[in-house]
Design an enzyme around this catalytic site. Structure first.
Site, PDB file in Angstrom:
ATOM      1  N   LYS A 346     -21.043  -6.547  17.201  1.00  0.00           N
ATOM      2  CA  LYS A 346     -22.071  -6.318  18.227  1.00  0.00           C
ATOM      3  C   LYS A 346     -23.492  -6.552  17.724  1.00  0.00           C
ATOM      4  O   LYS A 346     -24.440  -5.932  18.171  1.00  0.00           O
ATOM      5  CB  LYS A 346     -21.966  -4.895  18.827  1.00  0.00           C
ATOM      6  N   ARG A 450     -27.526  -4.197  13.391  1.00  0.00           N
ATOM      7  CA  ARG A 450     -28.250  -3.746  14.582  1.00  0.00           C
ATOM      8  C   ARG A 450     -28.519  -2.254  14.465  1.00  0.00           C
ATOM      9  O   ARG A 450     -27.753  -1.532  13.807  1.00  0.00           O
ATOM     10  CB  ARG A 450     -27.350  -4.038  15.793  1.00  0.00           C
ATOM     11  N   SER A 458     -22.728  -0.259  21.989  1.00  0.00           N
ATOM     12  CA  SER A 458     -22.282  -1.576  22.455  1.00  0.00           C
ATOM     13  C   SER A 458     -20.790  -1.767  22.152  1.00  0.00           C
ATOM     14  O   SER A 458     -20.021  -2.275  22.973  1.00  0.00           O
ATOM     15  CB  SER A 458     -23.109  -2.672  21.777  1.00  0.00           C
TER      16      SER A 458
HETATM   17  N1  LIG Z   1     -29.727 -13.820  21.618  1.00  0.00           N
HETATM   18  C1  LIG Z   1     -29.433 -12.542  21.825  1.00  0.00           C
HETATM   19  N2  LIG Z   1     -30.397 -11.675  22.178  1.00  0.00           N
HETATM   20  C2  LIG Z   1     -30.110 -10.363  22.383  1.00  0.00           C
HETATM   21  N3  LIG Z   1     -28.890  -9.845  22.279  1.00  0.00           N
HETATM   22  C3  LIG Z   1     -27.899 -10.677  21.939  1.00  0.00           C
HETATM   23  C4  LIG Z   1     -28.107 -12.042  21.702  1.00  0.00           C
HETATM   24  N4  LIG Z   1     -26.920 -12.596  21.427  1.00  0.00           N
HETATM   25  C5  LIG Z   1     -26.011 -11.630  21.480  1.00  0.00           C
HETATM   26  N5  LIG Z   1     -26.583 -10.463  21.791  1.00  0.00           N
HETATM   27  C6  LIG Z   1     -25.932  -9.157  21.978  1.00  0.00           C
HETATM   28  O1  LIG Z   1     -25.059  -8.927  20.873  1.00  0.00           O
HETATM   29  C7  LIG Z   1     -23.915  -8.229  21.334  1.00  0.00           C
HETATM   30  C8  LIG Z   1     -22.694  -9.046  21.011  1.00  0.00           C
HETATM   31  O2  LIG Z   1     -22.616  -9.143  19.631  1.00  0.00           O
HETATM   32  P1  LIG Z   1     -21.415  -9.895  18.907  1.00  0.00           P
HETATM   33  O3  LIG Z   1     -21.292 -11.250  19.441  1.00  0.00           O
HETATM   34  O4  LIG Z   1     -21.631  -9.779  17.457  1.00  0.00           O
HETATM   35  O5  LIG Z   1     -20.175  -9.030  19.375  1.00  0.00           O
HETATM   36  S1  LIG Z   1     -18.708  -9.114  18.750  1.00  0.00           S
HETATM   37  O6  LIG Z   1     -18.635  -8.113  17.706  1.00  0.00           O
HETATM   38  O7  LIG Z   1     -18.466 -10.433  18.242  1.00  0.00           O
HETATM   39  O8  LIG Z   1     -17.813  -8.755  19.858  1.00  0.00           O
HETATM   40  C9  LIG Z   1     -24.093  -8.026  22.809  1.00  0.00           C
HETATM   41  O9  LIG Z   1     -24.705  -6.780  22.995  1.00  0.00           O
HETATM   42  P2  LIG Z   1     -24.428  -5.835  24.281  1.00  0.00           P
HETATM   43  O10 LIG Z   1     -24.729  -6.687  25.474  1.00  0.00           O
HETATM   44  O11 LIG Z   1     -25.357  -4.689  24.125  1.00  0.00           O
HETATM   45  O12 LIG Z   1     -23.010  -5.431  24.224  1.00  0.00           O
HETATM   46  C10 LIG Z   1     -25.030  -9.145  23.161  1.00  0.00           C
HETATM   47  O13 LIG Z   1     -25.756  -8.902  24.336  1.00  0.00           O
END
Ligand SMILES: Nc1ncnc2c1ncn2[C@@H]1O[C@H](COP(=O)(O)OS(=O)(=O)O)[C@@H](OP(=O)(O)O)[C@H]1O
Length: 620
Positions: A346, A450, A458
């Site tokens: 996340k 994060r 998340s």
């Molecule tokens: N560019 C950008 N800007 C802001 N936030 C972002 C961005 N890219 C990914 N995210 C947020 O990162 C969360 C997903 O993280 P991951 O892809 O690492 O998740 S996972 O572990 O692979 O399932 C997920 O957070 P939440 O929406 O709070 O769940 C995404 O919204």
């Protein structure tokens, strides 16, 4: 801080044209059987969507043309009647003395047909002639209606031509009428002269005759006037129909432009595909030559494979990869695999994965999270089952593909469970991080972190959305769940383990909040690619915003309900780990620890500021 709006990932921005037919509807008149029209319409329908809309449009086009044809024919018949009712002299005068443009000379169409034997009757009647054919025959009502069965630009041109010629024709009809009237007047004048000359023989009779003749003339004039009016009315109706046709044709023209754009895009995509195939073929050719250096007449275009390359070709185990890594390799050749995205969950790892997989010097694995070292190897990189090693090397990381690219592309994978388990002990006493180092000591590691409470929330949402186990199954309140679980989800212990195992130069730590901040993202992405040794300017796109909770829910997630004191307590819970992490960052010189901590404190403060005066919060 974070970008609110979802971005579409560049990879996904693909118009898949349905067809790459090479003939546009503009020229379809020249294509027997209208295959090009079918292809273009398929593309057009692909863009415009609704086939029923297309069908409607086609129907209205046909109706318009039918109306136009009927009205046109009626006009011709009425005009002929008007002309026939005039004296033969008048008709002859109109035919021979009024200079008419070629386009309205009767019989023109048949001459055209004779001149172009290649154009068969069916083509012609189906409106398949080119624009020249249409305009050449535009004055001929039959030809107008025949040409109207065409489509696209041909129709557009046709309708325009039809409209213009129809107007011209109406004017000619009117001019013809005026000409006839002029003849009648002059004949009337002629009639008066003989009366004056022959009065000796029967003035009364002559006067009577003259009177009768005048009456007849008047009746004729009235009749002609009526016919003229009818002809004008018919002409107006025809003009209206032509106008309608032109509007429809213009609409068709717009759609034709869209179809052409789609077709052009398809052609470009096909060309790109061809270029990629050619590049791949060239690459493969190079290998062919390297493999048969002694072939007669062979002249090596490329240098021989490096010792590393040759050693890797035999590898189906991790140990073999390591052994091969001792061999010499050319400058620019990456060790295999080159890097891992370790986590954390996340923390925008999916967005980062997509950004890097789109880099031209990077080869993506078969899936984002193979979790090979965690699930398949039980967090012990030295305990991975041999058959799984082979599968991982060949099918997940694609060694043969990397070799095909002469090891000039960086191979990677991203498994988010790796990071958090760095400190986990393996059966022989090593940490998971240390076992990884023993197997792949060269591999570069990227970890994104994060703000811990928001990251955990998340993840909680992710598990709830997927209906998998969450700490809420174990604890009856959100607060309890977080208070008890957060200490186990710390950063400092695993990070320390990774740093204990690997040289710090091989570890890149990113802060999620900074990485995803619009004003800092470019700087971070450049740092990531420089760290990996690939062109930092590519791919020239922003970081995507993938894998969002909002996307999964279909709407923006609400904040998690919590009391203010509970949230403050959670900050206390994570604070020691944040401080420890800051110490590590400072100790290893990996980041500006103060700025890092300040970023997370800002996140906490934002949540606290949003609490109501009675202490109810909605935690993001
Ligand atoms: N560019 C950008 N800007 C802001 N936030 C972002 C961005 N890219 C990914 N995210 C947020 O990162 C969360 C997903 O993280 P991951 O892809 O690492 O998740 S996972 O572990 O692979 O399932 C997920 O957070 P939440 O929406 O709070 O769940 C995404 O919204």
């Amino acid at each position: 801080m974070h970008r609110g709006a979802s971005q579409t990932h560049g990879n996904g921005a693909t118009l898949t044209p349905r067809s790459s037919a090479g003939v546009t509807p503009r020229h379809r008149g020249a294509v027997p059987g209208n295959k090009a029209r079918d292809a273009a319409e398929a593309i057009w329908m692909g863009i415009e969507g609704s086939p029923s809309k297309d069908a409607q449009l086609r129907r209205s086009r046909v109706n318009g043309r039918f109306m136009f044809t009927v009205v046109g024919l009626a006009a011709t018949v009425l005009l002929s009647l008007a002309v026939l009712s005039n004296s033969s002299t008048s008709a002859a005068s109109w035919q021979f003395h009024s200079p008419q443009p070629d386009s309205v000379v009767p019989g023109r169409r048949h001459r055209k047909l004779e001149r172009e034997p290649g154009l068969d009757q069916e083509q012609f009647s189906a409106g398949d002639g080119d624009e020249e054919q249409h305009s050449a025959g535009a004055g001929d009502q039959e030809q107008l209606s025949a040409g109207d069965d065409g489509g696209g630009k041909v129709e557009g041109g046709d309708a325009d031509t039809a409209q213009d010629d129809e107007g011209a024709e109406t004017e000619q009809r009117l001019a013809a009428g005026a000409g006839s009237e002029g003849l009648i007047d002059s004949s009337g004048a002629e009639t008066e002269q003989p009366i004056d000359a022959d009065t000796q023989q029967g003035a009364a009779e002559a006067a009577k005759e003259a009177h009768t003749s005048k009456q007849q003339q008047q009746e004729q004039q009235q009749e002609q006037q009526q016919q003229k009016e009818q002809a004008v009315a018919v002409g107006e109706a025809a003009a209206q129909a032509a106008e309608q046709s032109a509007v429809q044709a213009a609409e068709v023209d717009t759609q034709t432009a869209a179809a052409q754009a789609a077709e052009q895009a398809a052609a470009q995509a096909a060309a790109a595909e061809q270029a990629a195939a050619a590049a791949q073929a060239a690459l493969d050719d190079g290998y062919e030559q390297e493999q048969q250096p002694d072939a007669p007449g062979h002249k090596a275009k490329r240098r021989k494979k490096s010792a590393y390359h040759r050693a890797l070709e035999r590898c189906v185990t991790l140990a073999c990869l390591q052994e091969a890594a001792q061999q010499e390799r050319y400058k620019g050749q990456f060790l295999f695999p080159h890097f891992f995205i370790l986590g954390w969950q996340k923390s925008a790892t999916t967005s980062l994965f997509h950004h890097l997989k789109d880099h031209p010097e990077v080869l993506m694995p078969v899936e984002k999270e193979p979790e090979f070292f965690s699930y398949d190897c039980g967090y012990d990189a030295r305990g991975c089952p041999p058959e799984m090693q082979q599968e991982y090397i060949e099918e997940t990381l694609h060694l043969s593909r990397a070799l095909r690219h002469n090891l000039n592309r960086a191979t990677f994978e991203g498994s988010t469970h790796y990071a958090r388990e760095g400190q986990r002990l393996t059966p022989n006493g090593d940490t998971f991080a240390a076992s990884m180092y023993k197997v792949l000591p060269w591999v570069r590691l990227i970890a994104s972190m994060r703000e811990p409470i928001s990251r955990y929330l998340s993840m909680l949402g992710h598990n709830l959305d997927k209906n998998t186990y969450t700490c809420l199954n174990k604890h009856d309140s959100l607060f309890k769940c977080l208070e008890l679980e957060l200490p186990w989800n710390n950063y400092s212990m695993p990070i320390q383990s990774w740093l204990d195992a690997f040289p710090k130069e091989q570890l890149l730590l990113l802060q999620y909040e900074s990485l995803t901040a619009e004003d800092k993202e470019a700087e971070h992405l450049t740092a990531v690619k420089s760290f990996l040794g690939v062109d930092p300017k590519l791919p020239a796109v922003q970081l995507a915003h993938s894998n969002t909770r909002a996307d999964r829910l279909g709407h923006a997630p609400e904040g998690w309900p919590m009391l203010k004191w509970q949230y403050e307590r959670l900050i206390e819970v994570v604070r020691p780990d944040v401080d420890s992490l800051a110490d590590i960052l400072t100790k290893y010189g990996l980041a500006d620890a103060n700025a890092w901590v300040a970023e997370w404190e800002k996140a906490w403060q934002t949540n606290l500021d949003a609490c109501t005066p009675d202490g109810k919060c909605s935690i993001q």
